[in-house]
Design a protein around this motif. Structure first.
Motif, PDB file in Angstrom:
ATOM      1  N   PRO A  77       0.805  -1.229   0.000  1.00 27.94           N
ATOM      2  CA  PRO A  77       0.000   0.000   0.000  1.00 27.94           C
ATOM      3  C   PRO A  77       0.840   1.282   0.000  1.00 27.94           C
ATOM      4  O   PRO A  77       0.354   2.334  -0.407  1.00 27.94           O
ATOM      5  N   SER A  78       2.086   1.182   0.437  1.00 28.62           N
ATOM      6  CA  SER A  78       2.951   2.358   0.526  1.00 28.62           C
ATOM      7  C   SER A  78       3.914   2.487  -0.651  1.00 28.62           C
ATOM      8  O   SER A  78       4.666   3.450  -0.727  1.00 28.62           O
ATOM      9  N   ILE A  79       3.907   1.521  -1.559  1.00 25.82           N
ATOM     10  CA  ILE A  79       4.822   1.532  -2.701  1.00 25.82           C
ATOM     11  C   ILE A  79       4.086   2.130  -3.894  1.00 25.82           C
ATOM     12  O   ILE A  79       2.946   1.758  -4.180  1.00 25.82           O
ATOM     13  N   SER A  80       4.749   3.022  -4.604  1.00 28.58           N
ATOM     14  CA  SER A  80       4.109   3.668  -5.761  1.00 28.58           C
ATOM     15  C   SER A  80       3.791   2.648  -6.850  1.00 28.58           C
ATOM     16  O   SER A  80       4.457   1.616  -6.982  1.00 28.58           O
ATOM     17  N   ALA A  81       2.790   2.971  -7.642  1.00 23.46           N
ATOM     18  CA  ALA A  81       2.394   2.102  -8.749  1.00 23.46           C
ATOM     19  C   ALA A  81       3.553   1.901  -9.724  1.00 23.46           C
ATOM     20  O   ALA A  81       3.768   0.797 -10.237  1.00 23.46           O
ATOM     21  N   GLU A  82       4.321   2.955  -9.950  1.00 28.08           N
ATOM     22  CA  GLU A  82       5.461   2.864 -10.874  1.00 28.08           C
ATOM     23  C   GLU A  82       6.512   1.891 -10.355  1.00 28.08           C
ATOM     24  O   GLU A  82       7.028   1.058 -11.099  1.00 28.08           O
ATOM     25  N   GLN A  83       6.841   1.982  -9.059  1.00 32.70           N
ATOM     26  CA  GLN A  83       7.852   1.082  -8.513  1.00 32.70           C
ATOM     27  C   GLN A  83       7.334  -0.351  -8.454  1.00 32.70           C
ATOM     28  O   GLN A  83       8.091  -1.295  -8.674  1.00 32.70           O
ATOM     29  N   LYS A  84       6.053  -0.521  -8.160  1.00 35.13           N
ATOM     30  CA  LYS A  84       5.480  -1.869  -8.208  1.00 35.13           C
ATOM     31  C   LYS A  84       5.660  -2.463  -9.593  1.00 35.13           C
ATOM     32  O   LYS A  84       6.108  -3.596  -9.744  1.00 35.13           O
ATOM     33  N   ARG A  85       5.286  -1.684 -10.610  1.00 37.10           N
ATOM     34  CA  ARG A  85       5.337  -2.162 -11.989  1.00 37.10           C
ATOM     35  C   ARG A  85       6.773  -2.439 -12.448  1.00 37.10           C
ATOM     36  O   ARG A  85       7.060  -3.469 -13.055  1.00 37.10           O
ATOM     37  N   ASP A  86       7.684  -1.520 -12.143  1.00 33.52           N
ATOM     38  CA  ASP A  86       9.040  -1.597 -12.687  1.00 33.52           C
ATOM     39  C   ASP A  86      10.009  -2.458 -11.882  1.00 33.52           C
ATOM     40  O   ASP A  86      10.955  -2.997 -12.443  1.00 33.52           O
ATOM     41  N   LEU A  87       9.786  -2.572 -10.593  1.00 33.92           N
ATOM     42  CA  LEU A  87      10.765  -3.242  -9.734  1.00 33.92           C
ATOM     43  C   LEU A  87      10.190  -4.458  -9.010  1.00 33.92           C
ATOM     44  O   LEU A  87      10.775  -5.544  -9.041  1.00 33.92           O
ATOM     45  N   VAL A  88       9.045  -4.291  -8.372  1.00 32.38           N
ATOM     46  CA  VAL A  88       8.519  -5.348  -7.510  1.00 32.38           C
ATOM     47  C   VAL A  88       7.879  -6.478  -8.316  1.00 32.38           C
ATOM     48  O   VAL A  88       8.204  -7.655  -8.115  1.00 32.38           O
ATOM     49  N   LEU A  89       6.965  -6.156  -9.209  1.00 34.37           N
ATOM     50  CA  LEU A  89       6.257  -7.202  -9.963  1.00 34.37           C
ATOM     51  C   LEU A  89       7.187  -8.104 -10.778  1.00 34.37           C
ATOM     52  O   LEU A  89       7.010  -9.325 -10.770  1.00 34.37           O
ATOM     53  N   PRO A  90       8.197  -7.552 -11.468  1.00 32.70           N
ATOM     54  CA  PRO A  90       9.107  -8.455 -12.188  1.00 32.70           C
ATOM     55  C   PRO A  90       9.807  -9.459 -11.259  1.00 32.70           C
ATOM     56  O   PRO A  90       9.976 -10.627 -11.620  1.00 32.70           O
ATOM     57  N   GLN A  91      10.170  -9.012 -10.064  1.00 35.76           N
ATOM     58  CA  GLN A  91      10.812  -9.931  -9.125  1.00 35.76           C
ATOM     59  C   GLN A  91       9.830 -11.000  -8.649  1.00 35.76           C
ATOM     60  O   GLN A  91      10.182 -12.176  -8.541  1.00 35.76           O
ATOM     61  N   LEU A  92       8.598 -10.602  -8.359  1.00 36.59           N
ATOM     62  CA  LEU A  92       7.593 -11.580  -7.937  1.00 36.59           C
ATOM     63  C   LEU A  92       7.340 -12.599  -9.044  1.00 36.59           C
ATOM     64  O   LEU A  92       7.214 -13.799  -8.777  1.00 36.59           O
ATOM     65  N   GLN A  93       7.277 -12.140 -10.263  1.00 39.06           N
ATOM     66  CA  GLN A  93       7.065 -13.059 -11.386  1.00 39.06           C
ATOM     67  C   GLN A  93       8.252 -14.004 -11.555  1.00 39.06           C
ATOM     68  O   GLN A  93       8.065 -15.185 -11.848  1.00 39.06           O
ATOM     69  N   ASP A  94       9.461 -13.511 -11.332  1.00 44.70           N
ATOM     70  CA  ASP A  94      10.641 -14.392 -11.377  1.00 44.70           C
ATOM     71  C   ASP A  94      10.579 -15.459 -10.290  1.00 44.70           C
ATOM     72  O   ASP A  94      10.967 -16.599 -10.514  1.00 44.70           O
ATOM     73  N   MET A  96       8.069 -16.898  -9.199  1.00 45.47           N
ATOM     74  CA  MET A  96       7.074 -17.917  -9.547  1.00 45.47           C
ATOM     75  C   MET A  96       7.721 -19.147 -10.179  1.00 45.47           C
ATOM     76  O   MET A  96       7.113 -20.213 -10.238  1.00 45.47           O
ATOM     77  N   THR A  97       8.961 -19.007 -10.632  1.00 42.68           N
ATOM     78  CA  THR A  97       9.695 -20.136 -11.206  1.00 42.68           C
ATOM     79  C   THR A  97      10.824 -20.591 -10.276  1.00 42.68           C
ATOM     80  O   THR A  97      11.737 -21.290 -10.706  1.00 42.68           O
ATOM     81  N   ASP A  98      10.760 -20.201  -9.020  1.00 43.84           N
ATOM     82  CA  ASP A  98      11.789 -20.551  -8.036  1.00 43.84           C
ATOM     83  C   ASP A  98      11.866 -22.064  -7.868  1.00 43.84           C
ATOM     84  O   ASP A  98      10.874 -22.780  -8.063  1.00 43.84           O
ATOM     85  N   SER A  99      13.007 -22.555  -7.467  1.00 40.48           N
ATOM     86  CA  SER A  99      13.178 -23.995  -7.245  1.00 40.48           C
ATOM     87  C   SER A  99      12.496 -24.470  -5.962  1.00 40.48           C
ATOM     88  O   SER A  99      12.214 -25.660  -5.816  1.00 40.48           O
ATOM     89  N   ASP A 100      12.206 -23.561  -5.052  1.00 37.19           N
ATOM     90  CA  ASP A 100      11.568 -23.912  -3.777  1.00 37.19           C
ATOM     91  C   ASP A 100      10.052 -23.717  -3.893  1.00 37.19           C
ATOM     92  O   ASP A 100       9.590 -22.636  -4.244  1.00 37.19           O
ATOM     93  N   MET A 101       9.292 -24.755  -3.585  1.00 40.44           N
ATOM     94  CA  MET A 101       7.834 -24.669  -3.754  1.00 40.44           C
ATOM     95  C   MET A 101       7.190 -23.672  -2.798  1.00 40.44           C
ATOM     96  O   MET A 101       6.177 -23.056  -3.129  1.00 40.44           O
TER      97      MET A 101
END
Length: 116
Positions: A77-94, A96-101
């Motif tokens: 809630p405190s992170i800007s939409a731009e930073q979510k889109r550019d920094l946070v979401l790509p990491q979360l999507q990465d 999703m393919t982690d070796s740890d379930m």
């Protein structure tokens, strides 16, 4: 004591833990993100804490990756939409393919939180 004190006193402590050899001490920064995101300035959050938490989402220790994902979701809630889109979401999507379930599970949960 206020935001100024918090930022001057605590940010230095939190960011100094980010590169500690002990993963439990590195997690201190993530707890700070999770619990202090609403109490510090958006500038401090987005220039110091969020980038460090995003980096920790790729840590070799699965428990730290999980904590990073949970902290980013909690602070969303405190992170800007731009930073979510550019920094946070790509990491979360990465993650999703982690070796740890469990990391995959928490990445999915964090994505749901950020997208809602």
């Amino acid at each position: 004591l206020g935001k100024e004190w918090l930022e001057n006193a605590m940010l230095r402590v939190l960011t100094s833990r980010a590169k500690d050899k002990n993963y439990q001490l590195r997690s201190v920064l993530l707890l700070g993100v999770e619990h202090l995101h609403a109490a510090i300035s958006s500038n401090a959050l987005e220039t110091q804490l969020v980038p460090a938490a995003v980096e920790m989402a790729s840590d070799p220790v699965p428990n730290l990756r999980i904590q990073a994902l949970r902290s980013l979701a909690a602070a969303s809630p405190s992170i800007s939409a731009e930073q979510k889109r550019d920094l946070v979401l790509p990491q979360l999507q990465d993650r999703m393919t982690d070796s740890d379930m469990d990391v995959k599970f928490f990445a999915n949960e964090a994505l749901k939180t950020l997208e809602s």
